[in-house]
Write a protein that holds these residues in place. Sequence first.
Motif, PDB file in Angstrom:
ATOM      1  N   TYR A  23      -7.532  36.842 -69.909  1.00 56.29           N
ATOM      2  CA  TYR A  23      -6.506  35.994 -69.295  1.00 56.29           C
ATOM      3  C   TYR A  23      -6.345  34.657 -69.995  1.00 56.29           C
ATOM      4  O   TYR A  23      -5.301  34.033 -69.898  1.00 56.29           O
ATOM      5  N   SER A  24      -7.364  34.182 -70.727  1.00 54.39           N
ATOM      6  CA  SER A  24      -7.240  32.886 -71.400  1.00 54.39           C
ATOM      7  C   SER A  24      -7.356  33.009 -72.913  1.00 54.39           C
ATOM      8  O   SER A  24      -7.638  32.035 -73.588  1.00 54.39           O
ATOM      9  N   TYR A  73       1.940  38.345 -65.266  1.00 56.58           N
ATOM     10  CA  TYR A  73       1.513  36.952 -65.236  1.00 56.58           C
ATOM     11  C   TYR A  73       2.584  36.060 -64.613  1.00 56.58           C
ATOM     12  O   TYR A  73       2.262  35.145 -63.855  1.00 56.58           O
ATOM     13  N   CYS A  74       3.838  36.305 -64.923  1.00 55.94           N
ATOM     14  CA  CYS A  74       4.929  35.507 -64.332  1.00 55.94           C
ATOM     15  C   CYS A  74       4.985  35.700 -62.830  1.00 55.94           C
ATOM     16  O   CYS A  74       5.165  34.731 -62.077  1.00 55.94           O
ATOM     17  N   ILE A 103       2.487  36.597 -60.803  1.00 58.14           N
ATOM     18  CA  ILE A 103       1.329  35.923 -60.214  1.00 58.14           C
ATOM     19  C   ILE A 103       1.538  34.418 -60.208  1.00 58.14           C
ATOM     20  O   ILE A 103       1.219  33.727 -59.229  1.00 58.14           O
ATOM     21  N   ASN A 104       2.102  33.878 -61.288  1.00 60.05           N
ATOM     22  CA  ASN A 104       2.344  32.438 -61.378  1.00 60.05           C
ATOM     23  C   ASN A 104       3.345  31.981 -60.316  1.00 60.05           C
ATOM     24  O   ASN A 104       3.148  30.946 -59.669  1.00 60.05           O
ATOM     25  N   MET A 115       1.608  32.238 -56.797  1.00 63.63           N
ATOM     26  CA  MET A 115       0.644  31.153 -56.611  1.00 63.63           C
ATOM     27  C   MET A 115       1.348  29.811 -56.467  1.00 63.63           C
ATOM     28  O   MET A 115       0.889  28.936 -55.729  1.00 63.63           O
ATOM     29  N   ILE A 167      -4.817  25.150 -57.469  1.00 63.99           N
ATOM     30  CA  ILE A 167      -4.104  26.403 -57.742  1.00 63.99           C
ATOM     31  C   ILE A 167      -3.221  26.246 -58.974  1.00 63.99           C
ATOM     32  O   ILE A 167      -3.192  27.105 -59.857  1.00 63.99           O
ATOM     33  N   THR A 178      -3.746  28.287 -62.683  1.00 59.84           N
ATOM     34  CA  THR A 178      -2.741  29.184 -63.252  1.00 59.84           C
ATOM     35  C   THR A 178      -2.108  28.644 -64.532  1.00 59.84           C
ATOM     36  O   THR A 178      -1.401  29.380 -65.213  1.00 59.84           O
ATOM     37  N   PRO A 222      -3.882  30.310 -68.154  1.00 57.82           N
ATOM     38  CA  PRO A 222      -3.518  31.706 -68.415  1.00 57.82           C
ATOM     39  C   PRO A 222      -2.033  31.911 -68.715  1.00 57.82           C
ATOM     40  O   PRO A 222      -1.677  32.733 -69.549  1.00 57.82           O
ATOM     41  N   MET A 223      -1.170  31.132 -68.082  1.00 56.15           N
ATOM     42  CA  MET A 223       0.266  31.284 -68.349  1.00 56.15           C
ATOM     43  C   MET A 223       0.606  30.813 -69.759  1.00 56.15           C
ATOM     44  O   MET A 223       1.420  31.436 -70.446  1.00 56.15           O
TER      45      MET A 223
END
Length: 110
Positions: free
Chosen positions: A11-12, A26-27, A29-30, A33, A60, A64, A67-68
């Motif tokens: 993820y990173s 990922y988008c 989840i972003n 969150m 939060i 995030t 990772p984004m």
Amino acid sequence: MINLKNLIFFYSSFSSKSGRIEYGIYCLINVLMGYFALYLYSNVSLDNERILNIFYSCLILLITFVPMQAVTSRRLRDLNAKPTFFLFNFIPILNIVFVIFLLMAKRTTN
């Protein structure tokens, strides 16, 4: 299965490539969150224990953030574009168009 493995373990990581599905996850989840952080922030009251919601919403957003940026860099590498284009994420209106472009663009072949 590969997308789930990449989602959990890399993820990173800024070093590999990611496809449209992984970037879309990922988008999603972003966005979820972000809405949760906004919900926490909207319930803040200064006269009781809900003041900690400010801390939780900032936490939060910080969790995030990396990772984004990493998946954006990997997606740009997958499209054979310069990874420095991830700076478009920091321009307020342009970032929405940039994310939509990265979700729709197909992988380029050499």
